[in-house]
Scaffold this active site. Sequence first.
Site, PDB file in Angstrom:
ATOM      1  N   ASP B  97      68.442  11.869  64.508  1.00 29.12           N
ATOM      2  CA  ASP B  97      67.895  12.792  65.485  1.00 29.12           C
ATOM      3  C   ASP B  97      68.841  12.766  66.679  1.00 29.12           C
ATOM      4  O   ASP B  97      69.442  11.740  66.987  1.00 29.12           O
ATOM      5  CB  ASP B  97      66.485  12.346  65.882  1.00 29.12           C
ATOM      6  CG  ASP B  97      65.776  13.415  66.697  1.00 29.12           C
ATOM      7  OD1 ASP B  97      66.359  14.517  66.875  1.00 29.12           O
ATOM      8  OD2 ASP B  97      64.658  13.155  67.159  1.00 29.12           O
ATOM      9  N   SER B  98      68.955  13.905  67.331  1.00 29.68           N
ATOM     10  CA  SER B  98      69.892  13.999  68.455  1.00 29.68           C
ATOM     11  C   SER B  98      69.451  13.138  69.622  1.00 29.68           C
ATOM     12  O   SER B  98      70.251  12.726  70.445  1.00 29.68           O
ATOM     13  CB  SER B  98      69.985  15.446  68.930  1.00 29.68           C
ATOM     14  OG  SER B  98      68.774  15.813  69.578  1.00 29.68           O
ATOM     15  N   GLY B  99      68.148  12.903  69.695  1.00 33.31           N
ATOM     16  CA  GLY B  99      67.624  12.195  70.850  1.00 33.31           C
ATOM     17  C   GLY B  99      67.144  13.140  71.927  1.00 33.31           C
ATOM     18  O   GLY B  99      66.748  12.716  73.000  1.00 33.31           O
ATOM     19  N   GLY B 100      67.162  14.439  71.613  1.00 33.60           N
ATOM     20  CA  GLY B 100      66.652  15.402  72.574  1.00 33.60           C
ATOM     21  C   GLY B 100      65.237  15.038  73.016  1.00 33.60           C
ATOM     22  O   GLY B 100      64.923  15.031  74.207  1.00 33.60           O
ATOM     23  N   ASP B 151      68.329  19.791  71.331  1.00 33.33           N
ATOM     24  CA  ASP B 151      67.367  20.802  71.757  1.00 33.33           C
ATOM     25  C   ASP B 151      66.565  20.298  72.944  1.00 33.33           C
ATOM     26  O   ASP B 151      66.477  19.105  73.183  1.00 33.33           O
ATOM     27  CB  ASP B 151      66.418  21.175  70.602  1.00 33.33           C
ATOM     28  CG  ASP B 151      65.596  19.985  70.142  1.00 33.33           C
ATOM     29  OD1 ASP B 151      66.051  18.834  70.334  1.00 33.33           O
ATOM     30  OD2 ASP B 151      64.507  20.190  69.584  1.00 33.33           O
ATOM     31  N   GLN B 193      61.947  25.628  68.022  1.00 38.47           N
ATOM     32  CA  GLN B 193      60.914  25.271  68.991  1.00 38.47           C
ATOM     33  C   GLN B 193      60.076  26.520  69.286  1.00 38.47           C
ATOM     34  O   GLN B 193      59.925  27.364  68.413  1.00 38.47           O
ATOM     35  CB  GLN B 193      61.570  24.721  70.275  1.00 38.47           C
ATOM     36  CG  GLN B 193      62.356  23.424  70.069  1.00 38.47           C
ATOM     37  CD  GLN B 193      61.479  22.179  70.169  1.00 38.47           C
ATOM     38  OE1 GLN B 193      60.270  22.258  70.395  1.00 38.47           O
ATOM     39  NE2 GLN B 193      62.092  21.012  69.945  1.00 38.47           N
ATOM     40  N   GLY B 220      58.729  19.833  68.423  1.00 32.32           N
ATOM     41  CA  GLY B 220      57.706  20.078  69.438  1.00 32.32           C
ATOM     42  C   GLY B 220      56.329  20.336  68.870  1.00 32.32           C
ATOM     43  O   GLY B 220      55.468  20.918  69.529  1.00 32.32           O
ATOM     44  N   ASP B 270      59.243  12.676  59.027  1.00 26.90           N
ATOM     45  CA  ASP B 270      59.549  11.347  59.561  1.00 26.90           C
ATOM     46  C   ASP B 270      58.459  11.030  60.560  1.00 26.90           C
ATOM     47  O   ASP B 270      57.857  11.944  61.156  1.00 26.90           O
ATOM     48  CB  ASP B 270      60.884  11.316  60.306  1.00 26.90           C
ATOM     49  CG  ASP B 270      60.743  11.805  61.739  1.00 26.90           C
ATOM     50  OD1 ASP B 270      60.582  13.029  61.929  1.00 26.90           O
ATOM     51  OD2 ASP B 270      60.724  10.978  62.671  1.00 26.90           O
ATOM     52  N   CYS B 308      45.649  -0.731  45.773  1.00 23.93           N
ATOM     53  CA  CYS B 308      47.060  -0.681  46.173  1.00 23.93           C
ATOM     54  C   CYS B 308      47.879  -1.731  45.426  1.00 23.93           C
ATOM     55  O   CYS B 308      47.427  -2.842  45.188  1.00 23.93           O
ATOM     56  CB  CYS B 308      47.166  -0.892  47.674  1.00 23.93           C
ATOM     57  SG  CYS B 308      48.869  -0.818  48.283  1.00 23.93           S
ATOM     58  N   CYS B 310      51.061  -2.637  46.463  1.00 26.31           N
ATOM     59  CA  CYS B 310      52.183  -3.059  47.302  1.00 26.31           C
ATOM     60  C   CYS B 310      52.287  -4.585  47.306  1.00 26.31           C
ATOM     61  O   CYS B 310      51.395  -5.295  46.846  1.00 26.31           O
ATOM     62  CB  CYS B 310      52.037  -2.520  48.728  1.00 26.31           C
ATOM     63  SG  CYS B 310      50.909  -3.460  49.781  1.00 26.31           S
ATOM     64  N   CYS B 313      49.309  -6.258  49.167  1.00 27.67           N
ATOM     65  CA  CYS B 313      48.032  -6.205  48.445  1.00 27.67           C
ATOM     66  C   CYS B 313      48.086  -6.991  47.139  1.00 27.67           C
ATOM     67  O   CYS B 313      47.059  -7.459  46.656  1.00 27.67           O
ATOM     68  CB  CYS B 313      47.631  -4.753  48.190  1.00 27.67           C
ATOM     69  SG  CYS B 313      47.152  -3.893  49.710  1.00 27.67           S
ATOM     70  N   HIS B 339      52.636  -2.470  53.521  1.00 30.17           N
ATOM     71  CA  HIS B 339      51.502  -1.715  52.990  1.00 30.17           C
ATOM     72  C   HIS B 339      51.551  -0.258  53.437  1.00 30.17           C
ATOM     73  O   HIS B 339      51.419   0.660  52.621  1.00 30.17           O
ATOM     74  CB  HIS B 339      50.180  -2.354  53.419  1.00 30.17           C
ATOM     75  CG  HIS B 339      48.994  -1.532  53.026  1.00 30.17           C
ATOM     76  ND1 HIS B 339      48.497  -1.515  51.741  1.00 30.17           N
ATOM     77  CD2 HIS B 339      48.232  -0.651  53.730  1.00 30.17           C
ATOM     78  CE1 HIS B 339      47.480  -0.674  51.673  1.00 30.17           C
ATOM     79  NE2 HIS B 339      47.302  -0.136  52.869  1.00 30.17           N
TER      80      HIS B 339
END
Lengths: 374, 374
Positions: B97-100, B151, B193, B220, B270, B308, B310, B313, B339
Amino acid sequence: MMKAGQFGFRLTAIDGETKARCGVMTTPHGECETPLFMPVATSASVKAMRPDEVRGLGFEMVLANAYHLMLRPGVEVVEGAGGLHSFMRWDGPVLTDSGGYQVFSLGRAVKITEEGASFRSHHDGGSVFLSPETSMELQGRLGADIIMALDECLPYPSERDVAERSLRLNYDWAVRCRDSHDDEQRALFGIIQGGMFADLRARAAQMMVGLGFPGYGLGGLSVGEPRELTFELISETLAHVPEKAPVYLMGLGDLPGIAESVALGVDMFDSALPTRIARNGSAMVDGGRINIRNARFTSDNGPLEPSCECYACSNFSRAYIRHLFMSKEILGLHLLTCHNLHKLSHLMSRIRAAIVEGSFPALLREFRSEDGPR
Amino acid sequence: MMKAGQFGFRLTAIDGETKARCGVMTTPHGECETPLFMPVATSASVKAMRPDEVRGLGFEMVLANAYHLMLRPGVEVVEGAGGLHSFMRWDGPVLTDSGGYQVFSLGRAVKITEEGASFRSHHDGGSVFLSPETSMELQGRLGADIIMALDECLPYPSERDVAERSLRLNYDWAVRCRDSHDDEQRALFGIIQGGMFADLRARAAQMMVGLGFPGYGLGGLSVGEPRELTFELISETLAHVPEKAPVYLMGLGDLPGIAESVALGVDMFDSALPTRIARNGSAMVDGGRINIRNARFTSDNGPLEPSCECYACSNFSRAYIRHLFMSKEILGLHLLTCHNLHKLSHLMSRIRAAIVEGSFPALLREFRSEDGPR
C-alpha cells in the site's frame, strides 16, 4: 505409558579426565539423555515458542513452576485438563520446581514458620500457605514427572548462623516432603543448600543423601557469588553424593558455566536466561553476546551467527531481526529465542557426544577460550 | 523467475447468479488464486507469525505498508537486503500500500498541496515528503509485485464539495503515478475513491479506468459508514470497471463482509482485523466472536472452535489459551492469530470452491445466517 514408579537413571559414559558423565533418565513420559538442559516454561509455556518447536530444537524435558501455576491458573484448572502434559501439550517429561525460590524471593511479604510459608498472592492479594505437604500435593496434582522438595532459599549473602539454621529447617522439610510423597507416581528430588559455606554444603549433602532421594538439586547457587566459588561449592557438594544419582544444578544457564559444571559431574540444568535475554534483544554467540538493537546491525545482511543452523540464522538477517525489535514485532522475540535455545541444545548435544568420544576435556578448553560460546 | 512485466489476471470461473468470480493472478513471484485475502505485514511481518506458517495456512500474497517501511527501517535497508521478499523471507507475491491512508489519517500534522504531502515522522520527528513520484520510487525500491497509486483518503464523513475536490486531486496524482511508474517491474493499481457519493464513485471509476490500470483498489470504504451503503457503493463502482480487471477492496476483513463483497465482484481483500483482534483475545467463530479472556473459559477444555482444524484448535484448549492470555504469554497471541488467519484462509478457499462448483449463492446464504462465521 510406563509406570511412574519406574523412574531411573543409568550412566552410559564417563569421561576419564573430569567427572563429566552421560546418562539416560527414565521417566513416566519417556527417556532423556543427560547432561540435559531444561527450557523454562514457568507458566506452562516456554516463552515465545510453540511446544513442538521446543521439541524440534532437541529438548527432551521442560521445567514448570508449581508456585506460579498454583497462583495462576490454579492447580484445579491444570488438574482438570488432565495435568500439565495435556494442558501445555508437552508429551515429554516435565519437572516442576516447588517454587521455594519464588516464595522466598518475595522477602518481607513471607512469614516462615517451621510449619511452612505464608504469603500473599501477587495477583489477587489472597492469602497462600505452602508447606512441605501442600507442596507435594500441589506438584502431584500438576502431574510432573520429577518434583522438587520445598526448600528455604537464602538471600545472598547470608551469615553463617542463618545458613546453619536454614540447613536444619530444610532437612526437616525434606523429611516431611519424602514422607508425604507417593513415590509410585513421580520422582522426588531433594535439594542441597548450605549458603556459601563449603562445609555446610557438604553436611547438607550428607543429610539429604541419608534420606535416599532418587536425585538431588543443588539450590542457592549462581545467585551473585564469584564464579570460582560456585564451582568450588559444587565440587565439595558432589563429593558426598553417590555417583549413581542424577544431579541438577538449579538456575545456571550460561554456556561456559554449564560446561564447567558438567566437568564437575552435574547432569541437569535449567535457566530462564536464554529465553529472557532473547526478549531483551541479546543473542548468544561465540566470543560474546550481541544485542541486536545495536545500530551497527541496521544494514547487516548476515545471520545472527554464520556457523549457526537454527531457524533464525537459516532464514533471517541481523538487519531484519533488528528491524523487528525496533518495530516491537513479536516475531523478533521468537527468532532470538529460537537462536538462544538452539545454542543451548547444540551445546548439550556437543557435550554428550564429546563425553562418549572421550574428547570432553578438549571441548571444555574451547569453552574456556575467549572466543568460545557465550 | 518470470519477468515482472508479465503481470496478468485471467478469470477461471464465474458464478451464474451473483457477480462472484474466480481468477488466477500472475505476478513476478508466482501465481495466486482469487478471490484472495492478504494477511497484513505492515512492517514486513505478519504479527506473531513466522512467514512459513503464513504460507502453511494457505495464503499466497501478503501486504506490506510502504509508508511504515519508509520510516522504519528505511527504504535503503530493505533495498540493501535485496527487497521485501528476501528481507522478510516471503517468496510469494507482495503488494504494498502506498501509505496514503496512513499519511492522511495523521490529520493536522500533514500539509497537502497539489505537489504532494509533507508530514513529520512519528518516530524521529524528521520531515518527510511523499508525492506520486516519490511513492512510485519508494514502492519500486521496496520491490513489491503490486503497488498502489498514492491517493488522498478523506475523513468520514466528508462533505460533497470536499469529495469532489479530492476526486480531481486523486486523478491528477494517478496520472503522475502512471507516468512515473516502470510497468516492466511491477503492476500499478489505481485507487477509486469518491467518498460516500455513488455518482462520484462512478465518475472516479470511469476516470481511473480511462487511465488503463491493470487492477483497481476501492479505497475509503468500510471506514464507519453503514454496511448497506458500503455494498451499494461497491456495486455502483464495479458497474464501471471492466470485468477482466482484478478489484481489490482495501481494508475490509470481516467474514460476512468478504462474502458479500465477493458476490459483488471483488477479487482481493486485506485487513489487519483478524490479527489485531487476535492480540486482544478475540477468536473468530461461527455465530459470533468469543473473547478468550472471559472467565467462563477458565476450565473449558474444549478447543476454540470444535469444527476448526487449525494448529491452535488441534492442540490446545480454551482454558490453556485463556491462561496464556491472563499470564501475558506470547504463545497466546500466536495461537489466536493462527486461528483467525486459518478462519480467513478457510473461508477464501470455501468461496473459491463454491464459485467453481456453482454453489456460491448457498454459501452466501450461510454467511448471512445468524450462526454463520464471524
